[in-house]
Design a protein around this motif. Sequence first.
Motif, PDB file in Angstrom:
ATOM      1  N   GLY A 178      88.553 150.722  83.155  1.00  0.00           N
ATOM      2  CA  GLY A 178      89.573 149.740  82.564  1.00  0.00           C
ATOM      3  C   GLY A 178      90.952 150.108  81.923  1.00  0.00           C
ATOM      4  N   GLU A 179      91.167 151.469  81.845  1.00  0.00           N
ATOM      5  CA  GLU A 179      92.211 152.295  81.271  1.00  0.00           C
ATOM      6  C   GLU A 179      93.537 151.837  81.904  1.00  0.00           C
ATOM      7  OE1 GLU A 179      89.856 155.759  79.035  1.00  0.00           O
ATOM      8  OE2 GLU A 179      90.429 155.840  81.090  1.00  0.00           O
ATOM      9  N   TYR A 180      94.710 151.978  81.112  1.00  0.00           N
ATOM     10  CA  TYR A 180      96.189 151.713  81.647  1.00  0.00           C
ATOM     11  C   TYR A 180      96.839 152.448  80.710  1.00  0.00           C
ATOM     12  CZ  TYR A 180      97.406 148.279  78.390  1.00  0.00           C
ATOM     13  OH  TYR A 180      97.580 147.505  77.089  1.00  0.00           O
ATOM     14  N   VAL A 181      98.174 152.896  81.372  1.00  0.00           N
ATOM     15  CA  VAL A 181      99.081 153.560  80.697  1.00  0.00           C
ATOM     16  C   VAL A 181     100.627 152.786  81.037  1.00  0.00           C
ATOM     17  CG1 VAL A 181     100.290 155.592  79.897  1.00  0.00           C
ATOM     18  CG2 VAL A 181      97.920 155.518  79.954  1.00  0.00           C
ATOM     19  N   PHE A 182     101.392 152.622  80.373  1.00  0.00           N
ATOM     20  CA  PHE A 182     102.776 152.318  80.648  1.00  0.00           C
ATOM     21  C   PHE A 182     103.648 153.129  79.826  1.00  0.00           C
ATOM     22  CE2 PHE A 182     101.146 147.966  81.940  1.00  0.00           C
ATOM     23  CZ  PHE A 182     101.727 148.153  83.322  1.00  0.00           C
ATOM     24  N   ASN A 183     104.568 153.984  80.332  1.00  0.00           N
ATOM     25  CA  ASN A 183     105.558 154.646  79.671  1.00  0.00           C
ATOM     26  C   ASN A 183     106.915 154.029  79.992  1.00  0.00           C
ATOM     27  OD1 ASN A 183     103.933 157.117  78.992  1.00  0.00           O
ATOM     28  ND2 ASN A 183     103.896 157.436  81.226  1.00  0.00           N
ATOM     29  N   THR A 184     107.211 153.387  78.656  1.00  0.00           N
ATOM     30  CA  THR A 184     108.128 152.481  78.692  1.00  0.00           C
ATOM     31  C   THR A 184     109.212 152.605  77.493  1.00  0.00           C
ATOM     32  OG1 THR A 184     108.994 149.962  78.964  1.00  0.00           O
ATOM     33  CG2 THR A 184     106.782 150.590  77.558  1.00  0.00           C
ATOM     34  N   SER A 200     114.979 157.919  78.402  1.00  0.00           N
ATOM     35  CA  SER A 200     116.473 158.129  77.791  1.00  0.00           C
ATOM     36  C   SER A 200     116.801 157.048  77.179  1.00  0.00           C
ATOM     37  CB  SER A 200     117.202 157.857  79.179  1.00  0.00           C
ATOM     38  OG  SER A 200     117.434 156.882  79.946  1.00  0.00           O
ATOM     39  N   LYS A 201     115.731 156.018  76.412  1.00  0.00           N
ATOM     40  CA  LYS A 201     116.195 155.038  75.701  1.00  0.00           C
ATOM     41  C   LYS A 201     116.190 155.431  74.266  1.00  0.00           C
ATOM     42  CE  LYS A 201     116.876 152.074  79.243  1.00  0.00           C
ATOM     43  NZ  LYS A 201     118.069 151.845  79.565  1.00  0.00           N
ATOM     44  N   PRO A 202     116.564 154.875  73.394  1.00  0.00           N
ATOM     45  CA  PRO A 202     116.537 154.990  71.798  1.00  0.00           C
ATOM     46  C   PRO A 202     115.027 155.169  71.119  1.00  0.00           C
ATOM     47  CG  PRO A 202     118.158 153.323  72.474  1.00  0.00           C
ATOM     48  CD  PRO A 202     117.490 153.409  73.393  1.00  0.00           C
ATOM     49  N   GLN A 203     114.104 154.438  71.812  1.00  0.00           N
ATOM     50  CA  GLN A 203     112.963 154.206  71.285  1.00  0.00           C
ATOM     51  C   GLN A 203     111.775 154.033  72.509  1.00  0.00           C
ATOM     52  OE1 GLN A 203     113.456 150.313  68.834  1.00  0.00           O
ATOM     53  NE2 GLN A 203     112.523 151.801  67.387  1.00  0.00           N
ATOM     54  N   PRO A 204     111.556 155.303  73.146  1.00  0.00           N
ATOM     55  CA  PRO A 204     110.613 155.523  73.981  1.00  0.00           C
ATOM     56  C   PRO A 204     109.369 154.942  73.392  1.00  0.00           C
ATOM     57  CG  PRO A 204     111.210 157.625  73.376  1.00  0.00           C
ATOM     58  CD  PRO A 204     112.301 156.728  72.806  1.00  0.00           C
ATOM     59  N   LEU A 205     108.539 154.308  74.433  1.00  0.00           N
ATOM     60  CA  LEU A 205     106.972 153.808  73.921  1.00  0.00           C
ATOM     61  C   LEU A 205     106.115 154.122  75.080  1.00  0.00           C
ATOM     62  CD1 LEU A 205     105.308 151.747  72.245  1.00  0.00           C
ATOM     63  CD2 LEU A 205     106.136 150.107  73.651  1.00  0.00           C
ATOM     64  N   ARG A 206     104.807 154.607  74.620  1.00  0.00           N
ATOM     65  CA  ARG A 206     103.639 154.840  75.323  1.00  0.00           C
ATOM     66  C   ARG A 206     102.845 153.875  75.173  1.00  0.00           C
ATOM     67  NH1 ARG A 206     101.508 158.765  78.592  1.00  0.00           N
ATOM     68  NH2 ARG A 206      99.167 159.214  78.615  1.00  0.00           N
ATOM     69  N   ASN A 251     105.656 162.569  67.601  1.00  0.00           N
ATOM     70  CA  ASN A 251     106.410 163.686  68.280  1.00  0.00           C
ATOM     71  C   ASN A 251     107.785 162.739  69.058  1.00  0.00           C
ATOM     72  OD1 ASN A 251     104.826 165.778  67.428  1.00  0.00           O
ATOM     73  ND2 ASN A 251     103.454 165.391  69.528  1.00  0.00           N
ATOM     74  N   GLY A 252     108.355 162.123  68.368  1.00  0.00           N
ATOM     75  CA  GLY A 252     109.511 161.190  68.879  1.00  0.00           C
ATOM     76  C   GLY A 252     109.250 160.177  69.947  1.00  0.00           C
ATOM     77  N   THR A 253     107.958 159.779  70.215  1.00  0.00           N
ATOM     78  CA  THR A 253     107.506 158.738  71.055  1.00  0.00           C
ATOM     79  C   THR A 253     106.885 157.670  70.428  1.00  0.00           C
ATOM     80  OG1 THR A 253     107.792 159.972  73.041  1.00  0.00           O
ATOM     81  CG2 THR A 253     106.615 158.214  73.151  1.00  0.00           C
ATOM     82  N   LEU A 254     106.941 156.521  70.423  1.00  0.00           N
ATOM     83  CA  LEU A 254     106.118 155.492  69.828  1.00  0.00           C
ATOM     84  C   LEU A 254     104.903 155.439  70.882  1.00  0.00           C
ATOM     85  CD1 LEU A 254     108.878 152.848  68.837  1.00  0.00           C
ATOM     86  CD2 LEU A 254     107.598 154.436  67.367  1.00  0.00           C
ATOM     87  N   VAL A 255     104.037 155.069  70.058  1.00  0.00           N
ATOM     88  CA  VAL A 255     102.633 154.950  70.995  1.00  0.00           C
ATOM     89  C   VAL A 255     101.725 153.939  70.305  1.00  0.00           C
ATOM     90  CG1 VAL A 255     100.321 156.142  71.530  1.00  0.00           C
ATOM     91  CG2 VAL A 255     102.266 157.680  71.277  1.00  0.00           C
ATOM     92  N   ALA A 256     101.573 153.053  71.401  1.00  0.00           N
ATOM     93  CA  ALA A 256     100.893 151.808  70.769  1.00  0.00           C
ATOM     94  C   ALA A 256      99.777 151.364  71.690  1.00  0.00           C
ATOM     95  CB  ALA A 256     101.756 150.621  71.053  1.00  0.00           C
ATOM     96  N   GLU A 257      98.482 151.180  71.371  1.00  0.00           N
ATOM     97  CA  GLU A 257      97.464 150.844  71.907  1.00  0.00           C
ATOM     98  C   GLU A 257      96.939 149.431  72.047  1.00  0.00           C
ATOM     99  OE1 GLU A 257      92.722 152.244  72.216  1.00  0.00           O
ATOM    100  OE2 GLU A 257      93.882 153.442  71.056  1.00  0.00           O
TER     101      GLU A 257
END
Length: 202
Positions: free
Chosen positions: A109-115, A50-56, A184-190
């Motif tokens: 060793g993989e991880y994901v934060f939907n923030t 629900s935030k202005p800039q969702p980030l994966r 698609n509207g979500t910022l993705v950073a690795e």
Amino acid sequence: MRRFLLSITLLLSLYLVNAQSKASDNADTPFFDYENITLSSSADIAGHDSKPQPLRLTGRVFESDGTTPAKNVILYLYQHDEKGEFQYETYNGKKRLKHRGWVQTNENGEYVFNTFVPGEAIIPLNYPRHYGPKQLYLMAKTPDSQVVNLPAFMFEGDDLLSKSCMKRLNRKGIDCILSPVDKNGTLVAEKNIVLPEPSQSL
């Protein structure tokens, strides 16, 4: 003045991390609240969608050799809200930080934060109010119970992240800058994480 504020901000980041580190051996500290939940390699930070800039935020954690996947490592992420402030809530009669989460890395060793992208960090004890770079704060716990303080993640293109700061990070070999891409509207950073040798923990 800008250089001064940036120095204060970096010191603040180290203070926040080190303050939590000093208490990390106590099971009552926020870092160890995960013991009451089931961990997986993915976690959602409260209100992220629900935030202005969702980030994966995704990546892999490696042992200190930089090539061996570090499995079953617990990562703890906590952050400001979109206004640059820490928000708190009450749960079971205890005050706790709202925007935080834990993951446990998988076999690879993989991880994901939907923030979400936080606001510019408000520097406390300053008047008039001063701001620092947007940051995500992280800690890790290895399977042998070593608690590791990780550099705060910051964002490429942040106006408060100066070139001189970038140069200092590069000189120290600190890889903590995120470069999100809109998908698609979500910022993705690795961002991959290499654990330090035990004696090199911050």
